[in-house]
Design a protein around this motif. Structure first.
Motif, PDB file in Angstrom:
ATOM      1  N   PRO A  47       1.072  -1.290  -0.140  1.00 22.25           N
ATOM      2  CA  PRO A  47      -0.104   0.023  -0.012  1.00 22.25           C
ATOM      3  C   PRO A  47       0.916   1.359  -0.055  1.00 22.25           C
ATOM      4  CG  PRO A  47      -0.722  -1.419   1.773  1.00 22.25           C
ATOM      5  CD  PRO A  47       0.507  -2.071   0.975  1.00 22.25           C
ATOM      6  N   PHE A  48       2.185   1.121   0.445  1.00 22.27           N
ATOM      7  CA  PHE A  48       2.867   2.354   0.509  1.00 22.27           C
ATOM      8  C   PHE A  48       3.847   2.485  -0.842  1.00 22.27           C
ATOM      9  CE2 PHE A  48       1.959   0.946   4.723  1.00 22.27           C
ATOM     10  CZ  PHE A  48       1.664   2.120   5.394  1.00 22.27           C
ATOM     11  N   LYS A  49       3.785   1.695  -1.797  1.00 22.75           N
ATOM     12  CA  LYS A  49       4.777   1.472  -2.892  1.00 22.75           C
ATOM     13  C   LYS A  49       4.966   2.889  -3.726  1.00 22.75           C
ATOM     14  CE  LYS A  49       2.287  -1.040  -6.455  1.00 22.75           C
ATOM     15  NZ  LYS A  49       2.150  -2.186  -6.913  1.00 22.75           N
ATOM     16  N   HIS A  50       3.641   3.608  -3.805  1.00 20.70           N
ATOM     17  CA  HIS A  50       3.836   4.922  -4.338  1.00 20.70           C
ATOM     18  C   HIS A  50       4.748   6.126  -3.765  1.00 20.70           C
ATOM     19  CE1 HIS A  50       0.308   5.290  -1.893  1.00 20.70           C
ATOM     20  NE2 HIS A  50       0.619   6.557  -2.093  1.00 20.70           N
ATOM     21  N   ARG A  51       4.958   5.838  -2.595  1.00 20.69           N
ATOM     22  CA  ARG A  51       5.527   6.850  -1.662  1.00 20.69           C
ATOM     23  C   ARG A  51       6.786   6.723  -1.536  1.00 20.69           C
ATOM     24  NH1 ARG A  51       1.870   7.028   3.577  1.00 20.69           N
ATOM     25  NH2 ARG A  51       3.142   8.972   3.899  1.00 20.69           N
ATOM     26  N   PHE A  52       7.656   5.602  -1.951  1.00 16.06           N
ATOM     27  CA  PHE A  52       8.984   5.480  -1.830  1.00 16.06           C
ATOM     28  C   PHE A  52       9.654   4.623  -2.956  1.00 16.06           C
ATOM     29  CE2 PHE A  52       7.045   2.254   1.068  1.00 16.06           C
ATOM     30  CZ  PHE A  52       7.505   0.990   0.326  1.00 16.06           C
ATOM     31  N   VAL A  53      10.808   4.587  -3.142  1.00 16.14           N
ATOM     32  CA  VAL A  53      11.585   3.585  -4.118  1.00 16.14           C
ATOM     33  C   VAL A  53      12.387   2.762  -3.339  1.00 16.14           C
ATOM     34  CG1 VAL A  53      13.432   3.412  -5.848  1.00 16.14           C
ATOM     35  CG2 VAL A  53      12.182   5.506  -5.796  1.00 16.14           C
ATOM     36  N   LEU A  54      11.725   1.475  -3.662  1.00 16.12           N
ATOM     37  CA  LEU A  54      12.052   0.281  -2.832  1.00 16.12           C
ATOM     38  C   LEU A  54      13.349  -0.273  -3.452  1.00 16.12           C
ATOM     39  CD1 LEU A  54      11.550  -2.010  -0.524  1.00 16.12           C
ATOM     40  CD2 LEU A  54      10.457  -3.359  -2.306  1.00 16.12           C
ATOM     41  N   GLN A  55      14.520  -0.382  -2.459  1.00 15.23           N
ATOM     42  CA  GLN A  55      15.697  -1.089  -2.908  1.00 15.23           C
ATOM     43  C   GLN A  55      15.925  -2.249  -2.060  1.00 15.23           C
ATOM     44  OE1 GLN A  55      19.086   1.231  -1.449  1.00 15.23           O
ATOM     45  NE2 GLN A  55      20.486   0.414  -2.950  1.00 15.23           N
ATOM     46  N   GLN A  56      16.136  -3.418  -2.715  1.00 10.79           N
ATOM     47  CA  GLN A  56      16.226  -4.798  -1.833  1.00 10.79           C
ATOM     48  C   GLN A  56      17.872  -5.263  -1.984  1.00 10.79           C
ATOM     49  OE1 GLN A  56      13.222  -7.810  -2.447  1.00 10.79           O
ATOM     50  NE2 GLN A  56      12.309  -6.377  -3.879  1.00 10.79           N
ATOM     51  N   VAL A  57      18.127  -5.426  -0.837  1.00 14.24           N
ATOM     52  CA  VAL A  57      19.604  -5.879  -0.734  1.00 14.24           C
ATOM     53  C   VAL A  57      19.714  -7.474  -0.204  1.00 14.24           C
ATOM     54  CG1 VAL A  57      21.937  -5.597   0.298  1.00 14.24           C
ATOM     55  CG2 VAL A  57      20.340  -3.373  -0.287  1.00 14.24           C
ATOM     56  N   ASP A  58      20.205  -8.091  -1.264  1.00 19.49           N
ATOM     57  CA  ASP A  58      20.487  -9.492  -0.800  1.00 19.49           C
ATOM     58  C   ASP A  58      21.630  -9.974   0.038  1.00 19.49           C
ATOM     59  OD1 ASP A  58      20.886 -12.406  -0.534  1.00 19.49           O
ATOM     60  OD2 ASP A  58      20.071 -12.701  -2.438  1.00 19.49           O
ATOM     61  N   ILE A  59      21.382  -9.900   1.235  1.00 17.60           N
ATOM     62  CA  ILE A  59      22.697 -10.113   2.316  1.00 17.60           C
ATOM     63  C   ILE A  59      23.351 -11.225   1.926  1.00 17.60           C
ATOM     64  CG2 ILE A  59      21.769  -8.569   3.784  1.00 17.60           C
ATOM     65  CD1 ILE A  59      21.322 -11.181   5.681  1.00 17.60           C
ATOM     66  N   SER A  60      22.955 -12.335   1.190  1.00 13.11           N
ATOM     67  CA  SER A  60      23.713 -13.523   1.016  1.00 13.11           C
ATOM     68  C   SER A  60      24.462 -13.482  -0.144  1.00 13.11           C
ATOM     69  CB  SER A  60      22.635 -14.655   0.923  1.00 13.11           C
ATOM     70  OG  SER A  60      22.128 -14.552  -0.345  1.00 13.11           O
ATOM     71  N   LEU A  61      24.504 -12.621  -0.785  1.00 10.15           N
ATOM     72  CA  LEU A  61      25.377 -12.200  -1.910  1.00 10.15           C
ATOM     73  C   LEU A  61      26.887 -11.779  -1.476  1.00 10.15           C
ATOM     74  CD1 LEU A  61      23.331 -10.369  -4.438  1.00 10.15           C
ATOM     75  CD2 LEU A  61      24.009 -12.849  -4.555  1.00 10.15           C
ATOM     76  N   PRO A  62      28.030 -12.297  -2.282  1.00  7.97           N
ATOM     77  CA  PRO A  62      29.379 -12.016  -1.668  1.00  7.97           C
ATOM     78  C   PRO A  62      29.424 -10.637  -1.538  1.00  7.97           C
ATOM     79  CG  PRO A  62      29.345 -13.762  -3.328  1.00  7.97           C
ATOM     80  CD  PRO A  62      27.862 -13.214  -3.243  1.00  7.97           C
ATOM     81  N   GLU A  63      29.081  -9.722  -2.682  1.00  7.57           N
ATOM     82  CA  GLU A  63      29.311  -8.357  -2.437  1.00  7.57           C
ATOM     83  C   GLU A  63      28.522  -7.680  -1.189  1.00  7.57           C
ATOM     84  OE1 GLU A  63      26.408  -9.010  -5.522  1.00  7.57           O
ATOM     85  OE2 GLU A  63      27.828  -9.863  -5.067  1.00  7.57           O
ATOM     86  N   ASN A  64      27.877  -8.394  -0.807  1.00  4.92           N
ATOM     87  CA  ASN A  64      26.915  -7.808   0.540  1.00  4.92           C
ATOM     88  C   ASN A  64      27.561  -8.435   1.854  1.00  4.92           C
ATOM     89  OD1 ASN A  64      25.627  -5.922  -1.190  1.00  4.92           O
ATOM     90  ND2 ASN A  64      23.865  -7.647  -1.621  1.00  4.92           N
ATOM     91  N   ARG A  65      28.547  -8.874   2.110  1.00  5.18           N
ATOM     92  CA  ARG A  65      29.217  -9.494   3.330  1.00  5.18           C
ATOM     93  C   ARG A  65      28.943  -8.659   4.492  1.00  5.18           C
ATOM     94  NH1 ARG A  65      30.473 -14.645   4.951  1.00  5.18           N
ATOM     95  NH2 ARG A  65      31.577 -14.185   6.846  1.00  5.18           N
ATOM     96  N   VAL A  66      29.261  -7.346   4.128  1.00  9.16           N
ATOM     97  CA  VAL A  66      29.185  -6.579   5.319  1.00  9.16           C
ATOM     98  C   VAL A  66      27.777  -6.408   5.942  1.00  9.16           C
ATOM     99  CG1 VAL A  66      28.703  -4.171   3.976  1.00  9.16           C
ATOM    100  CG2 VAL A  66      29.788  -4.300   6.393  1.00  9.16           C
TER     101      VAL A  66
END
Length: 107
Positions: A47-66
């Motif tokens: 219901p809120f999707k028109h009010r923000f840009v959703l960015q998803q970060v998959d923490i299991s990817l090697p580049e997202n180790r932090v």
């Protein structure tokens, strides 16, 4: 004349931001697959999707180790414009208030 590819790109939220008079806040969801709580959270965000840009970060990817090191036991985790706002579940009243505050700051 626009190509189909250009048309599809214009449909994305990030490109819509470029053409809007105000910039939408960025709401980041730190997730992994599978994550049933993350799936529930995505449904609650609809219901809120028109009010923000959703960015998803998959923490299991090697580049997202932090992010894996920081959030592996807490997903889903949510940031608004780069700042931590909640974890585990969507706090709908809090999200609405934060988005209203962001919208007010833009005017």
């Amino acid at each position: 004349m626009f190509s189909l590819k250009t048309f599809l790109l214009c449909e994305s939220a990030s490109v819509q931001r470029l053409f809007s008079t105000s910039t939408l806040p960025v709401f980041t969801l730190f997730t992994k697959d599978p994550c049933s709580l993350c799936d529930e959270a995505k449904e609650e965000l609809e219901p809120f999707k028109h009010r923000f840009v959703l960015q998803q970060v998959d923490i299991s990817l090697p580049e997202n180790r932090v992010w894996w090191d920081r959030y592996r036991w807490d997903i889903p985790v949510f940031h608004l414009n780069g700042k931590f706002v909640m974890k585990h579940r969507v706090d709908v009243p809090l999200l609405d208030r934060l988005l209203r505050d962001a919208e007010t700051q833009q005017t």
